[in-house]
Design a protein around this motif. Structure first.
Motif, mmCIF file in Angstrom:
data_model
loop_
_atom_site.group_PDB
_atom_site.id
_atom_site.type_symbol
_atom_site.label_atom_id
_atom_site.label_comp_id
_atom_site.label_asym_id
_atom_site.label_seq_id
_atom_site.Cartn_x
_atom_site.Cartn_y
_atom_site.Cartn_z
ATOM 1 N N LEU A 1 10.515 1.232 -36.219
ATOM 2 C CA LEU A 1 11.695 1.469 -37.745
ATOM 3 C C LEU A 1 10.661 2.498 -37.878
ATOM 4 C CD1 LEU A 1 13.381 -1.635 -37.962
ATOM 5 C CD2 LEU A 1 14.110 0.365 -37.017
ATOM 6 N N ALA A 2 10.135 2.037 -39.017
ATOM 7 C CA ALA A 2 9.061 3.474 -39.177
ATOM 8 C C ALA A 2 8.436 4.337 -39.062
ATOM 9 C CB ALA A 2 7.251 3.001 -40.201
ATOM 10 N N ALA A 3 8.513 4.193 -37.051
ATOM 11 C CA ALA A 3 7.989 5.684 -36.712
ATOM 12 C C ALA A 3 9.219 6.622 -36.472
ATOM 13 C CB ALA A 3 7.597 4.795 -35.126
ATOM 14 N N LEU B 1 -5.670 -0.981 -41.010
ATOM 15 C CA LEU B 1 -5.190 -0.015 -41.609
ATOM 16 C C LEU B 1 -4.357 1.161 -41.646
ATOM 17 C CD1 LEU B 1 -8.595 0.370 -39.389
ATOM 18 C CD2 LEU B 1 -8.428 -0.837 -41.498
ATOM 19 N N ILE B 2 -4.192 1.840 -40.870
ATOM 20 C CA ILE B 2 -2.637 2.504 -40.851
ATOM 21 C C ILE B 2 -1.525 2.214 -41.603
ATOM 22 C CG2 ILE B 2 -1.319 2.245 -38.797
ATOM 23 C CD1 ILE B 2 -2.466 5.468 -40.006
ATOM 24 N N GLY C 1 -0.248 8.663 -37.590
ATOM 25 C CA GLY C 1 -0.487 7.675 -37.898
ATOM 26 C C GLY C 1 0.535 6.339 -37.420
ATOM 27 N N ILE C 2 1.660 6.314 -38.540
ATOM 28 C CA ILE C 2 2.084 5.211 -38.462
ATOM 29 C C ILE C 2 3.215 5.889 -36.991
ATOM 30 C CG2 ILE C 2 4.735 5.213 -39.477
ATOM 31 C CD1 ILE C 2 3.548 5.674 -41.821
ATOM 32 N N PRO D 1 4.880 3.012 -30.097
ATOM 33 C CA PRO D 1 3.826 2.406 -29.150
ATOM 34 C C PRO D 1 2.733 1.564 -28.679
ATOM 35 C CG PRO D 1 3.830 4.953 -29.442
ATOM 36 C CD PRO D 1 4.111 4.635 -30.592
ATOM 37 N N LEU D 2 1.701 1.817 -29.970
ATOM 38 C CA LEU D 2 1.140 1.187 -29.276
ATOM 39 C C LEU D 2 0.357 -0.397 -29.791
ATOM 40 C CD1 LEU D 2 -2.286 3.281 -31.692
ATOM 41 C CD2 LEU D 2 -1.689 2.500 -29.062
ATOM 42 N N SER D 3 1.986 -0.418 -30.606
ATOM 43 C CA SER D 3 2.261 -1.812 -31.070
ATOM 44 C C SER D 3 3.013 -2.752 -29.753
ATOM 45 C CB SER D 3 2.488 -2.407 -31.920
ATOM 46 O OG SER D 3 3.829 -1.777 -32.011
#
Lengths: 442, 338
Positions: free
Chosen positions: A197-199, A332-333, A356-357, A362-364
């Motif tokens: 949702l942040a992305a 970290l981010i 970064g956010i 996709p990374l998570s």
């Protein structure tokens, strides 16, 4: 290919596809509930709109989650009939309870969707979101206990003929693997949805939109995201300790830890040469002993203690590393963003932080997939650890190949269509337009 | 009561619940698409969508509940049916997946799409057909046990008159149940035009329903004589079913008490469905699996029964709330904003 291999591919494919939607199904209701509750509490229509918009997208993802979940539920019996015949006596309780949780969620999702403007007090509508959270999280809990049972079977005795006797259903459900697995599954689903949702909001800010709506969305999701990410790390640590004690071969394979030793190092990256020697890896001394037993001097069982045909494949090392690295990145981010926001307000909205956010989402999801593959492949060659091997559980029927082909097509189609429906749903109707239509000017 | 009887009664009741709610849903999807083709869409779609939207997900759960429950109470069925049903079950799953997701795409997505509605409507007819093969297979003759391995005989299934009779009955019953419910729902909404259209659907599917159930009787007497004789012993149930059917048709014909007429339709199928179920006993899969032979260990069985009761305590009030908000709320049914 034989039916067992085809069944494995079809099951893996279905699960890999399902967990994307299932994760959204478990995590997003929490954020819808937080946003609506906060909006009602603060009398801030931005947050209410946020909850509405998230809900609209959520319904589409839930639909795909429900149909793929139904598929995997029935496929258990279709593709692994002997597995279900053997443990049906023992694990049907959590499966059954999961259906109830799902039922509960389905009923209240229908109510939540169609009662936005029907109650006099908004708080009544908000209350109907609570059962959705309870239902979706509980179904994750129950189904995770089934998977945990396959890792550490408990609650029965086995006769010489291979029959299960003296069944204790609750003990089977709350088997040793269950607590750490449940904690890890739930917290990682929440953190993934926070970043998802942040992305979305970060993407719009990067596109040059300036509405304060997006900033509020990022603040809300990053605060909860950091909390959840830290909880996920704690849950991961618990899982490590659990593995060292109960399923040492899985931890050993993930860490390329062959010889049983004290003061065991943790290995990051690297590769194995032809002599099974670790090359080019970063070694962190004592870290594996600390991860596994909580003490730098503790002894960690090595892979060589297990017969060769009972060892999981060694490539799971990379999955483990990837999952842990992404988890660390997420902490970290989100921490960096919140510190910047707290110290000097403007720097937090730097495009690099937003990027970064954005990449965190996709990374998570990648971490979720890697974690699952690690957990499942790490159990090979067993379907139920120590009791039944995968090839003895698969169906003997022909035609698995046909189904594999058809379902692959279905998943591709669903992925493409669901994504395009979601994009179209939001592109044609921006938050700015909606704020204006609803007469919200702050 | 014995555990196996409790178990099979619970499961059969859920399957009956699925039969009713899924039929309404499947039929509604088909009528929805059919009305698009015949340009009557504007007349009946409002009524259909107002009913379906809040409940489509709940419908699905009835089915999941049944197949999780049967494997739970009778794990041996997983072994036999799992092997035999790989293809028909897999195809049913595929269709269910298409239908469920395209419902959401069509109704919550950004725009109406004819393709989505087509997929949604047509799968609604094929799903009952593929699911009904389970009932056919349960009569025996389509599964062969060689040594320890179970083999499914697809050719026998495809060429069996009994199998086709069941498929036919499944499809026409779906359309009949759905139309008679929607007639009632349109009547409640005060939507005369929609009611008239749906009433013709209900009346035109009533004849085929009765005819195809006669086919099933005839074909079963050829296929599984023992079961047919058992059914004969329960003839009163099937006669009551027929009486309910006639009552329902008369009420629909005269446009009177449409709520009661739908209750009669439900009773019609309840008598037939339970009559069929009782006469099927004790076999779950003739002649290999009986309720006694497949029963799970009694500890697990009782755990399931207890959790079932606990689950009902949670579900009944929630279902009641759902019905009050959407089914029996005159304002909602008429589509009035609050």
């Amino acid at each position: 290919m034989d039916p067992a291999t085809l069944s494995r591919i079809l099951t893996a494919e279905t699960l890999a596809f399902h967990i994307i939607w299932a994760t959204i199904g478990v995590g997003v209701p929490i954020f819808i509930c937080i946003a609506e509750g906060w909006g009602i509490y603060k009398k801030d229509p931005h947050y209410i709109l946020m909850a509405r918009r998230w809900t609209r997208g959520f319904v589409i993802t839930v639909a795909v989650g429900v149909v793929t979940g139904t598929s995997i539920g029935l496929m258990l019996s279709l593709l692994w009939p002997q597995f279900m015949q053997l443990v049906g006596h023992l694990i049907s309780l959590p499966l059954f309870l999961e259906t109830f949780a799902f039922f509960f969620e389905a009923i209240f999702l229908g109510i939540y969707l169609y009662t936005w403007d029907r109650f006099k007090k908004p708080v009544y509508h908000w209350l109907t979101s609570i059962p959705i959270i309870i239902g979706s999280s509980l179904s994750a809990v129950f189904i995770t206990t089934v998977n945990a049972f396959m890792n550490t079977p408990a609650g029965f005795e086995m006769t010489k003929e291979g029959e299960l006797t003296n069944l204790r259903p609750l003990e089977a459900m709350f088997n040793p693997a269950a607590p750490s697995k449940i904690a890890h599954v739930l917290s990682s689903a929440y953190v993934t949805c926070a970043f998802l949702l942040a992305a979305i909001a970060a993407y719009h800010l990067l596109k040059g939109k300036r509405n304060v709506y997006f900033k509020k969305a990022i603040k809300l999701t990053m605060v909860s995201g950091l909390v959840m990410a830290l909880l996920t790390a704690v849950a991961g640590d618990l899982s490590g300790k659990f593995l060292a004690e109960h399923v040492p071969e899985k931890l050993a394979a993930a860490e390329w830890h062959f010889e049983t030793q004290k003061e065991a190092p943790l290995i990051l990256g690297g590769y194995l040469d032809e002599n099974q020697e670790v090359q080019g890896a970063i070694k962190i001394p004592f870290a594996l002993s600390i991860l596994g037993k909580g003490h730098p001097n503790a002894e960690i069982t090595g892979l060589n203690e297990f017969p060769e045909d009972e060892r999981p494949p060694l490539y799971i090392h990379y999955l483990f590393d990837g999952m842990v690295a992404i988890g660390t990145y997420l902490i970290l981010i989100s921490a960096l963003f919140l510190i910047l926001l707290w110290r000097k307000k403007k720097a937090a909205w730097n495009p690099w932080i937003l990027r970064g956010i954005l990449i965190g989402a996709p990374l998570s999801f990648a971490a979720i997939e890697m974690g699952w593959i690690y957990a499942e492949v790490g159990r090979q060659p067993w379907i139920i650890r120590g009791i039944m091997k995968v090839e003895h559980a698969a169906t003997t029927a022909d035609h698995v190949g046909v189904l594999l082909f058809l379902f692959s097509l279905l998943y591709i189609a669903l992925a493409v269509i669901a994504t395009s429906v979601l994009i179209r749903l939001f592109r044609n109707n921006s938050p700015e337009q909606e704020l204006e239509e609803r007469g919200i000017i702050l | 009561m014995q555990l196996e009887l409790i178990g099979i009664t619970i499961l059969w009741t859920f399957l009956y619940g699925y039969l009713i709610v899924a039929s309404i849903d499947f039929g509604a999807g088909f009528f929805s698409y059919y009305s698009l083709l015949t340009r009557q869409e504007h007349i009946i779609n409002g009524v259909i969508n107002r009913y379906l939207s809040p409940v489509w997900e709940v419908t699905n759960v009835f089915l999941v509940f049944f197949f999780v429950g049967i494997v739970g109470f009778f794990p041996d069925t997983a072994y036999y049916y799992g092997t035999a049903l790989l293809l028909p079950g897999g195809i049913a799953l595929l269709l269910l997946s298409i239908r469920g997701s395209f419902y959401a795409f069509a109704n919550y997505g950004a725009r109406k799409s004819r393709t989505y509605l087509f997929l949604y409507g047509m799968t609604g007819l094929f799903i009952p057909a593929s699911l009904s093969t389970v009932l056919t297979i349960s009569e025996g003759g389509f599964i062969e046990k060689r040594g320890e391995e179970v083999h499914f005989l697809p050719w026998e299934l495809l060429t069996s008159p009994y199998s086709w009779a069941v498929v036919l009955l499944a499809i026409v019953s779906v359309l009949f149940i759905s139309a008679s419910f929607l007639t009632y729902y349109a009547f409640k909404a005060g939507d005369k035009k929609a009611m008239e259209v749906l009433r013709t659907y209900a009346l035109s599917w009533s004849g085929p329903t009765i005819l195809s159930s006669l086919f099933v009787f005839a074909a079963l007497s050829q296929h599984n004589m023992q079961h047919f004789e058992n059914m004969f012993g329960l003839a009163w149930m099937f006669l009551l079913s027929l009486v309910c059917f006639l009552g329902a048709i008369i009420l629909i014909w005269r446009r009177r008490a449409l709520g009661w007429s739908f209750v009669l339709v439900m009773l019609q199928f309840a008598f037939a469905f339970y009559g069929y179920g009782i006469s099927h006993m004790p076999y779950l899969l003739y002649p290999y699996v009986t309720v006694q032979s497949a029963l799970t260990h009694s500890t697990m069985g009782w755990a399931l029964v207890i959790s079932f009761i606990a689950g009902l305590l949670l579900l009944i009030p929630s279902l009641f709330l759902l019905m009050r908000l959407f089914l029996f709320s005159a304002k909602y049914v008429r589509g009035e904003p609050k």
